[in-house]
Scaffold this active site. Structure first.
Site, short mmCIF file in Angstrom:
data_model
loop_
_atom_site.label_atom_id
_atom_site.label_comp_id
_atom_site.label_asym_id
_atom_site.label_seq_id
_atom_site.Cartn_x
_atom_site.Cartn_y
_atom_site.Cartn_z
N GLY A 1 -3.16 -7.41 8.13
CA GLY A 1 -2.53 -7.59 9.44
C GLY A 1 -1.08 -8.02 9.40
O GLY A 1 -0.47 -8.23 10.44
N ASP B 1 0.84 -1.20 0.00
CA ASP B 1 0.00 0.00 0.00
C ASP B 1 0.88 1.25 0.00
O ASP B 1 1.80 1.34 0.82
CB ASP B 1 -0.85 0.05 1.27
CG ASP B 1 -2.10 -0.82 1.16
OD1 ASP B 1 -2.27 -1.50 0.14
OD2 ASP B 1 -2.91 -0.81 2.11
N LYS C 1 -8.22 0.76 -5.17
CA LYS C 1 -9.42 0.20 -4.54
C LYS C 1 -10.69 0.93 -4.96
O LYS C 1 -10.72 2.16 -5.02
CB LYS C 1 -9.30 0.30 -3.02
CG LYS C 1 -8.28 -0.65 -2.40
CD LYS C 1 -8.33 -0.55 -0.89
CE LYS C 1 -7.13 -1.16 -0.20
NZ LYS C 1 -7.11 -2.62 -0.28
N GLY D 1 -5.41 -2.96 8.72
CA GLY D 1 -5.09 -1.81 9.56
C GLY D 1 -4.85 -2.14 11.02
O GLY D 1 -4.79 -1.26 11.86
N ARG E 1 -6.31 -20.47 6.84
CA ARG E 1 -6.54 -21.85 7.31
C ARG E 1 -7.94 -22.33 6.94
O ARG E 1 -8.13 -23.47 6.54
CB ARG E 1 -6.35 -21.94 8.82
CG ARG E 1 -4.89 -21.98 9.25
CD ARG E 1 -4.78 -22.54 10.67
NE ARG E 1 -3.41 -22.49 11.17
CZ ARG E 1 -2.51 -23.45 10.95
NH1 ARG E 1 -2.83 -24.49 10.22
NH2 ARG E 1 -1.30 -23.34 11.45
N GLY F 1 -0.31 -3.71 3.93
CA GLY F 1 -0.97 -2.41 3.90
C GLY F 1 -0.24 -1.43 4.77
O GLY F 1 0.80 -0.89 4.40
N SER F 2 -0.77 -1.25 5.96
CA SER F 2 -0.19 -0.27 6.87
C SER F 2 1.17 -0.71 7.40
O SER F 2 1.96 0.11 7.85
CB SER F 2 -1.14 -0.08 8.06
OG SER F 2 -2.48 -0.08 7.60
#
Lengths: 294, 197
Positions: A214, A24, A81, A153, A165, A235-236
């Site tokens: 995550g 990102d 996005k 996030g 999983r 992402g973050s």
């Protein structure tokens, strides 16, 4: 005859991204750092998910100016996005020439019932999923790539693990399910029958599946690869950390050598602080974004 | 006769598809992650992927020198898309690391962005049933802008060179591994066989 936007051409680009990291970015400078670190693609955004989460309100498609500046800054593919169900945002992104549209739960959904009919587009789509049924519904609507949702996030990998999983367990179960039971399974999952049969026969999704939501460390990324992801979205996790360039390089290397703990130990050293994480139970179920979309 | 062992450079990209295609062609495919594994290979495929990324990883993981050395000895190499770029002597823009094994100049993303990616029928010189079209899948593909005197052009698409061979090196701008057509891989395996005998 020359044909554009065929399913093979759309899924093919995702195949080319395998074993890679998609990052990102919110500025051309960040995009260059990502490219320099070895990212296979960047996701052009106005704000990273951690900031979207913090800001609240309605999150929408990024300003085309930002997307275009990022497209001009790098030669690797650029994704962007659109809100779930917001087919006009998707049309705009296609007109801008982005290489992949992410119909994403990270933005505020624009339609509570229906996702975009992705077959109508030449540009390929990636969509999130938390289980096999959701993945196959998106593929049925024309998605050319899937990513497990995780919880964007948060810098907390637990939801990404759960979703990967779950999908893999469901796939494994299908491979030992007798053919005559597959229609009932398809009904239960709410997934197209022909796709359920394909998965039962081939033991994998018909498109590439990345992990997202995550991932904050090289170890997180390598774990998702060992659990069977074809690649990862971060992402973050990169630009909310202390030393983004070093962390970006380390995560790229961890994804290449996900099975080599010696290399993982080496690349995990001295990266400075990771992004601050969020414990899932503290967020509250009503604030989880993985349940957006169906 | 023993099966040929063909390595597929497994730093990033469409590795699985090449391995599956090699198996369908009766060869043994192995994923190559470390330079030392090059010595187990009778031939090598550099797959499609993101060429900027693969270029960087080749340098990071010590493949640049190892591959140049192994290729200059006797290793046949086939590059698809990103692999084509990495094998070239020069790219028209940018300064990414290149192996420079083939005397070709390449334009990256020559057809434009993903919305311009396409498939089309190709006629390829030298493959089995060569008059029968081969479905070429072009994904953010490069083309070959200049070829040196020792390079043989095997396929053109609308006047652009999209497949070529120079001695034991073979490149295509398109992706045979994304189709069910084995002919390009069989052509490469024939090259490997010739060079080994």
């Amino acid at each position: 005859m020359e044909e554009k936007g065929t399913l093979r051409v759309k899924t093919g680009l995702a195949e080319m991204l395998k074993g890679g990291v998609i990052m990102d970015v919110t500025t051309p400078e960040q995009a260059k750092i990502a490219e320099e670190a070895g990212a296979v693609a960047v996701m052009a955004l106005e704000r990273v998910p951690a900031d979207i989460r913090a800001a609240g309100g309605v999150a929408r498609m990024a300003d085309p100016t930002i997307i275009q500046e990022i497209m001009e800054a790098v030669t690797i593919p650029v994704m962007a996005k659109a809100r779930i169900g917001h087919f006009v945002e998707a049309q705009i992104l296609e007109a801008l020439g982005v290489d992949y549209v992410d119909e994403s739960e990270v933005l505020t959904p624009a339609d509570e019932k229906f996702h975009i009919n992705k077959w109508e587009f030449k540009v390929p789509f990636v969509c999130g999923a938390i289980n096999l049924g959701e993945a196959l519904r998106r593929i049925g609507e024309g998605a050319a790539m899937i990513r497990t949702k995780g919880e964007a996030g948060t810098g907390n990998v637990v939801e990404a693990v759960r979703h990967m999983r779950t999908i893999n367990q469901e796939i494994r179960r299908l491979t030992v399910t007798p053919k005559e039971e597959l229609m009932a399974v398809a009904k239960e999952m709410g997934a197209p029958y022909d796709l359920v049969c394909w998965v039962a026969e081939n033991g994998r999704l018909p498109v590439v599946n990345f992990s997202a939501g995550g991932i904050a460390t090289p170890a997180d990324a390598a774990m998702m690869m060992q659990l069977g992801a074809d690649g990862v979205f971060v992402g973050s996790g990169i630009f909310k950390s202390e030393d983004p360039a070093a962390r970006a390089r380390a995560i790229v290397e961890a994804v290449t050598h996900f099975n080599d703990p010696k290399i993982l130990a080496e690349v995990s050293r001295g990266l400075g602080k990771a992004m601050a994480g969020l414990e899932i139970t503290e967020i509250g179920k009503e604030n989880l974004i993985q349940f957006r979309g169906w | 006769m023993r099966k040929r062992t063909i390595g597929v450079l497994a730093l990033q990209g469409a590795v699985r598809e090449h391995l599956m295609m090699l198996e369908n062609c009766g060869a043994q495919g192995i994923a190559v992650k470390y330079p030392s594994e090059l010595f187990a290979c009778d031939g090598l495929i550099i797959p499609g992927g993101e060429s900027t990324t693969i270029g960087k990883l080749i340098v990071r993981d010590g493949f640049l020198e190892a591959l140049r050395k192994r290729a200059s000895e006797d290793l046949p190499v086939y590059g698809t898309c990103a692999g084509l770029i990495v094998l070239a002597r020069q790219v028209t823009e940018g300064n990414q690391p290149l192996l420079g094994l083939m005397d070709i100049v390449v334009r990256r993303n020559a057809y434009g962005r993903q919305v311009d990616s396409f498939e089309d029928d190709l006629i390829i010189k030298g493959i089995q049933d060569e008059e029968k079209p081969f479905r070429g899948i072009f994904i953010r593909a490069p083309w070959i802008e200049e070829v040196g005197p020792d390079v043989e052009v095997l396929c053109e698409h609308k006047g652009k060179v999209v497949m070529a061979r120079q001695d034991r090196f073979l490149v295509s701008a398109f992706h045979p591994e994304l189709t069910d057509d084995r002919r390009v891989h069989l052509y490469f395996l024939d090259m490997v066989k010739e060079l080994l005998s």
